[in-house]
Design a protein around this motif. Structure first.
Motif, PDB file in Angstrom:
ATOM      1  N   ASP A   1      43.945  22.687  29.807  1.00 40.58           N
ATOM      2  CA  ASP A   1      43.528  23.121  31.315  1.00 40.58           C
ATOM      3  C   ASP A   1      43.373  24.742  31.397  1.00 40.58           C
ATOM      4  OD1 ASP A   1      44.230  20.556  32.204  1.00 40.58           O
ATOM      5  OD2 ASP A   1      46.248  20.819  32.402  1.00 40.58           O
ATOM      6  N   VAL A   2      43.262  25.423  30.242  1.00 38.04           N
ATOM      7  CA  VAL A   2      42.999  26.796  30.436  1.00 38.04           C
ATOM      8  C   VAL A   2      41.624  26.978  30.901  1.00 38.04           C
ATOM      9  CG1 VAL A   2      42.582  28.884  29.144  1.00 38.04           C
ATOM     10  CG2 VAL A   2      44.792  27.389  28.634  1.00 38.04           C
ATOM     11  N   ASP A   3      41.396  28.083  31.528  1.00 39.71           N
ATOM     12  CA  ASP A   3      39.929  28.699  31.984  1.00 39.71           C
ATOM     13  C   ASP A   3      39.171  29.216  30.768  1.00 39.71           C
ATOM     14  OD1 ASP A   3      37.533  29.446  33.163  1.00 39.71           O
ATOM     15  OD2 ASP A   3      38.497  30.514  34.635  1.00 39.71           O
ATOM     16  N   ARG A   4      38.464  28.375  30.270  1.00 46.19           N
ATOM     17  CA  ARG A   4      37.822  28.793  28.803  1.00 46.19           C
ATOM     18  C   ARG A   4      36.896  29.854  29.252  1.00 46.19           C
ATOM     19  NH1 ARG A   4      37.207  24.730  25.186  1.00 46.19           N
ATOM     20  NH2 ARG A   4      35.036  25.240  24.582  1.00 46.19           N
ATOM     21  N   ALA A   5      36.462  30.195  30.279  1.00 49.44           N
ATOM     22  CA  ALA A   5      35.368  31.192  30.761  1.00 49.44           C
ATOM     23  C   ALA A   5      36.055  32.436  30.531  1.00 49.44           C
ATOM     24  CB  ALA A   5      34.818  30.757  31.981  1.00 49.44           C
TER      25      ALA A   5
ATOM     26  N   LEU B   1      25.260  28.941  26.799  1.00 56.18           N
ATOM     27  CA  LEU B   1      26.400  29.216  27.413  1.00 56.18           C
ATOM     28  C   LEU B   1      27.038  28.072  28.246  1.00 56.18           C
ATOM     29  CD1 LEU B   1      28.488  31.377  28.679  1.00 56.18           C
ATOM     30  CD2 LEU B   1      26.743  31.960  30.671  1.00 56.18           C
ATOM     31  N   LEU B   2      26.158  27.364  28.904  1.00 60.56           N
ATOM     32  CA  LEU B   2      26.589  26.062  29.482  1.00 60.56           C
ATOM     33  C   LEU B   2      27.138  25.126  28.582  1.00 60.56           C
ATOM     34  CD1 LEU B   2      23.640  25.417  32.114  1.00 60.56           C
ATOM     35  CD2 LEU B   2      26.092  26.660  32.428  1.00 60.56           C
ATOM     36  N   ARG B   3      26.640  24.990  27.448  1.00 62.62           N
ATOM     37  CA  ARG B   3      27.138  24.119  26.390  1.00 62.62           C
ATOM     38  C   ARG B   3      28.418  24.471  26.069  1.00 62.62           C
ATOM     39  NH1 ARG B   3      22.102  24.701  23.856  1.00 62.62           N
ATOM     40  NH2 ARG B   3      22.915  25.721  22.144  1.00 62.62           N
ATOM     41  N   VAL B   4      28.518  25.894  25.755  1.00 61.80           N
ATOM     42  CA  VAL B   4      30.037  26.242  25.595  1.00 61.80           C
ATOM     43  C   VAL B   4      31.087  25.758  26.257  1.00 61.80           C
ATOM     44  CG1 VAL B   4      31.393  28.674  24.932  1.00 61.80           C
ATOM     45  CG2 VAL B   4      29.099  28.027  23.913  1.00 61.80           C
ATOM     46  N   LEU B   5      30.696  25.985  27.769  1.00 60.75           N
ATOM     47  CA  LEU B   5      31.700  25.930  28.763  1.00 60.75           C
ATOM     48  C   LEU B   5      32.023  24.568  28.834  1.00 60.75           C
ATOM     49  CD1 LEU B   5      30.735  28.953  31.132  1.00 60.75           C
ATOM     50  CD2 LEU B   5      32.652  28.614  29.427  1.00 60.75           C
TER      51      LEU B   5
ATOM     52  N   GLU C   1      32.172  20.295  27.455  1.00 56.94           N
ATOM     53  CA  GLU C   1      33.307  19.725  26.374  1.00 56.94           C
ATOM     54  C   GLU C   1      32.559  19.207  24.999  1.00 56.94           C
ATOM     55  OE1 GLU C   1      36.572  18.398  29.748  1.00 56.94           O
ATOM     56  OE2 GLU C   1      35.354  16.969  28.622  1.00 56.94           O
ATOM     57  N   GLN C   2      31.222  19.366  24.894  1.00 53.34           N
ATOM     58  CA  GLN C   2      30.653  19.046  23.674  1.00 53.34           C
ATOM     59  C   GLN C   2      31.101  19.527  22.424  1.00 53.34           C
ATOM     60  OE1 GLN C   2      26.356  19.281  24.448  1.00 53.34           O
ATOM     61  NE2 GLN C   2      26.721  19.309  26.514  1.00 53.34           N
ATOM     62  N   SER C   3      31.368  18.576  21.521  1.00 44.54           N
ATOM     63  CA  SER C   3      31.793  19.229  20.369  1.00 44.54           C
ATOM     64  C   SER C   3      31.047  20.378  19.455  1.00 44.54           C
ATOM     65  CB  SER C   3      32.228  18.129  19.431  1.00 44.54           C
ATOM     66  OG  SER C   3      31.258  17.264  19.041  1.00 44.54           O
ATOM     67  N   PRO C   4      29.466  20.002  19.480  1.00 42.43           N
ATOM     68  CA  PRO C   4      28.770  21.034  18.822  1.00 42.43           C
ATOM     69  C   PRO C   4      29.028  22.286  19.239  1.00 42.43           C
ATOM     70  CG  PRO C   4      27.438  18.829  19.555  1.00 42.43           C
ATOM     71  CD  PRO C   4      28.865  18.803  20.016  1.00 42.43           C
ATOM     72  N   ALA C   5      29.103  22.429  20.685  1.00 46.36           N
ATOM     73  CA  ALA C   5      29.375  23.805  21.302  1.00 46.36           C
ATOM     74  C   ALA C   5      30.711  24.385  20.689  1.00 46.36           C
ATOM     75  CB  ALA C   5      29.365  23.721  22.752  1.00 46.36           C
ATOM     76  N   ASP C   6      31.687  23.711  20.509  1.00 51.05           N
ATOM     77  CA  ASP C   6      33.003  24.085  20.057  1.00 51.05           C
ATOM     78  C   ASP C   6      33.002  24.561  18.703  1.00 51.05           C
ATOM     79  OD1 ASP C   6      34.395  23.967  22.283  1.00 51.05           O
ATOM     80  OD2 ASP C   6      35.175  21.946  21.807  1.00 51.05           O
TER      81      ASP C   6
END
Length: 360
Positions: free
Chosen positions: A265-269, A342-346, A348-353
């Motif tokens: 639940d942390v604000d990743r941004a 930037l949108l991918r990172v924010l 939940e897609q695993s490639p972004a992670d």
């Protein structure tokens, strides 16, 4: 040299603690020991804290974090393991020498202020120096300077009950700073405060840290607080340190399902930085070509430093099709952040992670 080292610390309360440590090392868990009337508060905890670093120990109630903190300055003697402070083994010091280290080199800021109601704000701030035997004129001057650093100039002659909770906690912080200790230990120091005051105190601590560069061990059960102020974080569960790393490490690469649930639940941004997600500067975006240490472009792009939270990129990237340039303090180009990435990172897609993890 690390300022502080915890090496394989155990703290066991109850019957035959040394025998319990042997069983824990052999694989026994907390529940097995509890059945025999023994409580393992801290189990095999190891970490290092570098000079000028805010090291946060976080975990739920009963995880062992406060017990761990009290072993770091010798208030509790470890059942096994040792604590090194500037290379000196605190666990082997005679009582008198340990008391001297605590009074001069290690200060503690408590959760419930611990102010003397019959002493003025100034006298409370000077108390640690009084214990050290510093002459009155000198200790009052140093306490006055510490109060000013903490935003309490003009309140020196007030009484503690005339101050708000946040101001009382500032007095506690000023008392610790007045001693000019090398290490500050802060045990849930802001948890008794209202949310807005708590955030103000976090701001105050971060502002002071930019000036004073103290080494701080900060205990909290609040993950957002840990992520906001910590340079590195140790996550505790059932007496054990289950993961240690930067806030980005904890968020992007959780060590197990427990940590993963903790951070979901942390604000990743607010935690992930531009430097963690930037792409190679040779990438071409919409005809704007970036190259190492320079860029060839039709318009000047927005520029941020690598430690900028990605939340601060939204306004810039929304107003332009060009990516954001990420630079170091000297203005040299390190990488770029494009809108889609930037949108991918924010999300939940695993490639972004995986992309973030590769740059972290």
């Amino acid at each position: 040299m690390s300022r502080l080292q915890a090496e394989n610390l155990f703290k066991v309360f109850g019957k035959r603690p040394e025998e319990a440590v042997t069983r824990l090392k052999a694989g026994a868990d907390r529940d097995e020991l509890r059945e025999s009337g023994t409580t393992a508060a801290v189990i095999d905890a190891s970490f290092t804290v570098e000079p000028g670093q805010i090291f946060v120990v976080m975990g739920l109630s009963g995880s062992g974090k406060s017990t761990l903190l009290r072993m770091l300055n010798g208030l509790l003697e470890p059942t096994a393991g040792r604590v090194l402070f500037d290379g000196q083994d605190l666990t082997s010091l005679p009582v008198r020498e340990l008391r001297e280290v605590r009074s001069r080199k290690i200060s503690m800021v408590f959760q419930h202020f611990a102010l003397f109601p019959h002493r003025s704000v100034l006298e409370n701030a000077a108390y640690g120096l009084e214990v050290q035997g510093v002459p009155k004129a000198q200790r009052l001057q140093r306490a006055t300077e510490a109060l000013a650093l903490c935003g309490l100039e003009g309140w020196e002659n007030s009484w503690p009950d005339e101050l708000s909770g946040g101001m009382q906690q500032r007095v506690g912080l000023a008392r610790a700073l007045a001693t000019d200790a090398d290490l500050l230990l802060m045990d849930e120091s802001f948890s008794a405060l209202d949310p807005l005051i708590r955030r103000d105190m976090q701001d105050q601590l971060l502002e002071l840290q930019t000036k004073l560069k103290k080494t701080i061990v900060f205990i909290t059960h609040d993950l957002n607080e840990a992520m906001r102020i910590g340079d590195r974080i140790a996550v505790m569960r059932d007496g054990r340190v289950v993961q240690t790393g930067t806030p980005e490490d904890i968020l992007i690469r959780p060590a197990d399902d427990y940590v993963r649930r903790f951070v979901e639940d942390v604000d990743r941004a607010r935690v992930i930085t531009a430097g963690a997600i930037m792409e190679e500067p040779s990438t071409v975006f919409d005809g704007v070509r970036f190259r190492t240490n320079q860029c060839v472009l039709d318009a000047t792009p927005a520029t941020v430093e690598a430690d900028t939270p990605v939340a601060d990129l939204f306004a810039s990237i929304a107003g332009s099709d060009a990516p954001i340039a990420v630079t170091n303090e000297e203005g040299e180009l390190l990488g770029v952040v494009g809108r889609e990435h930037l949108l991918r990172v924010l999300g939940e897609q695993s490639p972004a992670d995986e992309k973030v993890a590769a740059h972290a």
